[in-house]
Design an enzyme around this catalytic site. Structure first.
Site, PDB file in Angstrom:
ATOM      1  N   SER A   1      64.793  54.128  14.046  1.00 25.25           N
ATOM      2  CA  SER A   1      66.111  54.706  13.809  1.00 25.25           C
ATOM      3  C   SER A   1      67.171  53.623  13.639  1.00 25.25           C
ATOM      4  CB  SER A   1      66.529  55.727  14.862  1.00 25.25           C
ATOM      5  OG  SER A   1      67.578  56.508  14.317  1.00 25.25           O
TER       6      SER A   1
ATOM      7  N   HIS B   1      79.888  47.855  18.103  1.00 24.10           N
ATOM      8  CA  HIS B   1      81.278  47.798  17.651  1.00 24.10           C
ATOM      9  C   HIS B   1      82.055  47.046  18.721  1.00 24.10           C
ATOM     10  CE1 HIS B   1      80.066  50.916  14.808  1.00 24.10           C
ATOM     11  NE2 HIS B   1      79.508  51.523  15.842  1.00 24.10           N
TER      12      HIS B   1
ATOM     13  N   CYS C   1      63.380  57.068  17.874  1.00 26.50           N
ATOM     14  CA  CYS C   1      62.353  58.107  17.941  1.00 26.50           C
ATOM     15  C   CYS C   1      61.136  57.596  18.713  1.00 26.50           C
ATOM     16  CB  CYS C   1      61.967  58.585  16.544  1.00 26.50           C
ATOM     17  SG  CYS C   1      61.274  57.303  15.494  1.00 26.50           S
TER      18      CYS C   1
END
Length: 127
Positions: free
Chosen positions: A66, A71, A86
């Site tokens: 995934s 940030h 996953c």
């Protein structure tokens, strides 16, 4: 008939009181994040990085399992990390704690969400 199928786990990881010098050096911070994810056993298939002006950055690692993103708000000694995988059942805490340590965070919070789909199942046939 519907059932719930767990398809992934989404970790939302907030790091506060991070090392200011590390976050101000966006290339170094990106490298520390990427190295931790690479060494965790997850499969990185692509990467992206964007540096904001005058400071701050966003980076992501596209994973076969995934994605992982970071940030950073260096002016607040804070970064927000999302890890969606996953690889259900794989213990992600060692990776998250390694990232916390790499960024010198004195405080953190973590939330985990199961990503689930409602799927239709076959009706049992009465005989």
């Amino acid at each position: 008939m519907n059932a719930t199928l767990k398809l992934g786990e989404h970790f939302i990881f907030d790091l506060s009181d991070c090392n200011h010098e590390i976050l101000m050096d966006s290339e170094r911070a990106y490298s520390l994040f990427a190295q931790a994810v690479h060494e965790s056993g997850l499969t990185v298939v692509d990467e992206g990085f964007y540096k904001f002006s005058p400071h701050g950055f966003t980076c992501f690692l596209l994973l076969a399992e995934s994605h992982a993103s970071l940030h950073a708000w260096p002016e607040h000694n804070y970064c927000a990390i999302d890890l969606f995988t996953c690889a259900i059942g794989k213990d992600m805490m060692p990776l998250l704690m390694r990232i916390k340590q790499a960024f010198g965070a004195d405080d953190f919070s973590m939330r985990k969400l199961d990503r689930e789909a409602s799927v239709e199942t076959a009706m049992p046939i009465a005989i």
